[in-house]
Design a protein around this motif. Sequence first.
Motif, PDB file in Angstrom:
ATOM      1  N   ALA A  25       2.456 -36.626  -3.580  1.00  0.00           N
ATOM      2  CA  ALA A  25       1.721 -35.493  -3.000  1.00  0.00           C
ATOM      3  C   ALA A  25       2.494 -34.199  -3.194  1.00  0.00           C
ATOM      4  N   LEU A  26       3.811 -34.271  -3.114  1.00  0.00           N
ATOM      5  CA  LEU A  26       4.667 -33.108  -3.342  1.00  0.00           C
ATOM      6  C   LEU A  26       4.468 -32.568  -4.754  1.00  0.00           C
ATOM      7  N   ASP A  27       4.407 -33.463  -5.714  1.00  0.00           N
ATOM      8  CA  ASP A  27       4.210 -33.058  -7.109  1.00  0.00           C
ATOM      9  C   ASP A  27       2.817 -32.480  -7.353  1.00  0.00           C
ATOM     10  N   ASP A  28       1.830 -32.931  -6.596  1.00  0.00           N
ATOM     11  CA  ASP A  28       0.438 -32.500  -6.795  1.00  0.00           C
ATOM     12  C   ASP A  28       0.104 -31.184  -6.088  1.00  0.00           C
ATOM     13  N   ALA A  29       0.906 -30.790  -5.110  1.00  0.00           N
ATOM     14  CA  ALA A  29       0.565 -29.638  -4.262  1.00  0.00           C
ATOM     15  C   ALA A  29       0.879 -28.311  -4.936  1.00  0.00           C
ATOM     16  N   ASP A  30       0.042 -27.329  -4.655  1.00  0.00           N
ATOM     17  CA  ASP A  30       0.312 -25.959  -5.073  1.00  0.00           C
ATOM     18  C   ASP A  30       1.246 -25.261  -4.086  1.00  0.00           C
ATOM     19  N   VAL A  31       1.106 -25.604  -2.802  1.00  0.00           N
ATOM     20  CA  VAL A  31       1.969 -25.054  -1.751  1.00  0.00           C
ATOM     21  C   VAL A  31       2.360 -26.201  -0.821  1.00  0.00           C
ATOM     22  N   VAL A  32       3.652 -26.256  -0.494  1.00  0.00           N
ATOM     23  CA  VAL A  32       4.183 -27.285   0.396  1.00  0.00           C
ATOM     24  C   VAL A  32       4.719 -26.599   1.650  1.00  0.00           C
ATOM     25  N   PHE A  33       4.318 -27.111   2.806  1.00  0.00           N
ATOM     26  CA  PHE A  33       4.821 -26.646   4.094  1.00  0.00           C
ATOM     27  C   PHE A  33       5.707 -27.750   4.675  1.00  0.00           C
ATOM     28  N   HIS A  34       6.899 -27.377   5.139  1.00  0.00           N
ATOM     29  CA  HIS A  34       7.788 -28.331   5.813  1.00  0.00           C
ATOM     30  C   HIS A  34       8.229 -27.685   7.121  1.00  0.00           C
ATOM     31  N   ALA A  35       7.940 -28.352   8.244  1.00  0.00           N
ATOM     32  CA  ALA A  35       8.187 -27.781   9.564  1.00  0.00           C
ATOM     33  C   ALA A  35       9.503 -28.241  10.188  1.00  0.00           C
ATOM     34  N   GLY A  36      10.508 -28.465   9.365  1.00  0.00           N
ATOM     35  CA  GLY A  36      11.855 -28.663   9.874  1.00  0.00           C
ATOM     36  C   GLY A  36      12.273 -30.082  10.178  1.00  0.00           C
ATOM     37  N   ASP A  37      13.534 -30.219  10.550  1.00  0.00           N
ATOM     38  CA  ASP A  37      14.256 -31.475  10.708  1.00  0.00           C
ATOM     39  C   ASP A  37      14.366 -32.201   9.366  1.00  0.00           C
ATOM     40  N   TRP A  38      15.012 -31.503   8.445  1.00  0.00           N
ATOM     41  CA  TRP A  38      15.344 -32.059   7.131  1.00  0.00           C
ATOM     42  C   TRP A  38      16.529 -33.009   7.281  1.00  0.00           C
ATOM     43  N   VAL A  39      17.527 -32.582   8.020  1.00  0.00           N
ATOM     44  CA  VAL A  39      18.796 -33.245   8.320  1.00  0.00           C
ATOM     45  C   VAL A  39      19.825 -33.061   7.192  1.00  0.00           C
ATOM     46  N   ASP A  40      19.423 -33.170   5.927  1.00  0.00           N
ATOM     47  CA  ASP A  40      20.404 -32.954   4.857  1.00  0.00           C
ATOM     48  C   ASP A  40      19.898 -31.939   3.835  1.00  0.00           C
ATOM     49  N   THR A  41      20.835 -31.278   3.195  1.00  0.00           N
ATOM     50  CA  THR A  41      20.462 -30.263   2.202  1.00  0.00           C
ATOM     51  C   THR A  41      19.920 -30.893   0.927  1.00  0.00           C
ATOM     52  N   LEU A  44      16.172 -30.809   1.083  1.00  0.00           N
ATOM     53  CA  LEU A  44      15.699 -29.448   0.824  1.00  0.00           C
ATOM     54  C   LEU A  44      15.771 -29.147  -0.670  1.00  0.00           C
ATOM     55  N   ASP A  45      16.865 -29.503  -1.318  1.00  0.00           N
ATOM     56  CA  ASP A  45      17.008 -29.267  -2.755  1.00  0.00           C
ATOM     57  C   ASP A  45      15.929 -30.008  -3.539  1.00  0.00           C
ATOM     58  N   LEU A  46      15.632 -31.240  -3.145  1.00  0.00           N
ATOM     59  CA  LEU A  46      14.585 -32.013  -3.802  1.00  0.00           C
ATOM     60  C   LEU A  46      13.232 -31.310  -3.657  1.00  0.00           C
ATOM     61  N   PHE A  47      12.907 -30.856  -2.453  1.00  0.00           N
ATOM     62  CA  PHE A  47      11.638 -30.156  -2.227  1.00  0.00           C
ATOM     63  C   PHE A  47      11.579 -28.869  -3.046  1.00  0.00           C
ATOM     64  N   ARG A  48      12.661 -28.137  -3.087  1.00  0.00           N
ATOM     65  CA  ARG A  48      12.681 -26.888  -3.866  1.00  0.00           C
ATOM     66  C   ARG A  48      12.473 -27.166  -5.351  1.00  0.00           C
ATOM     67  N   ALA A  49      13.082 -28.230  -5.847  1.00  0.00           N
ATOM     68  CA  ALA A  49      12.966 -28.557  -7.266  1.00  0.00           C
ATOM     69  C   ALA A  49      11.567 -29.043  -7.647  1.00  0.00           C
ATOM     70  N   ARG A  50      10.899 -29.724  -6.731  1.00  0.00           N
ATOM     71  CA  ARG A  50       9.608 -30.342  -7.055  1.00  0.00           C
ATOM     72  C   ARG A  50       8.404 -29.563  -6.551  1.00  0.00           C
ATOM     73  N   SER A  51       8.623 -28.507  -5.760  1.00  0.00           N
ATOM     74  CA  SER A  51       7.511 -27.743  -5.193  1.00  0.00           C
ATOM     75  C   SER A  51       7.217 -26.523  -6.056  1.00  0.00           C
ATOM     76  N   GLU A  52       5.939 -26.294  -6.286  1.00  0.00           N
ATOM     77  CA  GLU A  52       5.547 -25.050  -6.940  1.00  0.00           C
ATOM     78  C   GLU A  52       5.862 -23.867  -6.030  1.00  0.00           C
ATOM     79  N   ARG A  53       5.561 -24.044  -4.728  1.00  0.00           N
ATOM     80  CA  ARG A  53       5.881 -23.032  -3.714  1.00  0.00           C
ATOM     81  C   ARG A  53       6.180 -23.763  -2.414  1.00  0.00           C
ATOM     82  N   LEU A  54       7.308 -23.448  -1.785  1.00  0.00           N
ATOM     83  CA  LEU A  54       7.736 -24.098  -0.551  1.00  0.00           C
ATOM     84  C   LEU A  54       7.799 -23.069   0.564  1.00  0.00           C
TER      85      LEU A  54
END
Length: 167
Positions: A25-41, A44-54
Amino acid sequence: MRLLLTSDTHVPTRARSLPAPLLDALDDADVVFHAGDWVDTATLDLFRARSERLVAVHGNNDGAALRAQLPEIARVSLQGVRFAVVHETGPARDRERRCEARFPDVDVLVFGHSHIPWDSHAPGGLRLLNPGSPTDRRRQLFATYLTARLDDGHLADVRLHRLPPRR
């Protein structure tokens, strides 16, 4: 425009990795919303790399490294729809009223923290969406995330996705 809404990923404390359906779903989305509690960077790096817009915020379980990179509240306007993202909104009782007062200039509020999926409207029209958690279902039957579409300035097809149990 395809949207993915998630929160409370808690990697690696609650899960070693993210579920494959969420990554798809991350790969398919045009915009990704994440409302916190990542716990590790790394997550976050994975989401930034795979998201068109985060569009993302930090949560109460996120340490200094994540807080340095992410705001407490994020805002974005997409096709004229005004979104805000925040981790915690307080108790369920009176949530709509409190959030409408706190975010009077927002159409959709994405939040997390409880790990409990939520979809409601405040009296003035604010839509509140909590995608639950894709890794830590707590007292819920399923781990979850949300997808939606923006069509000509209208939020449509908001869908809760239940994830299969981890092995």
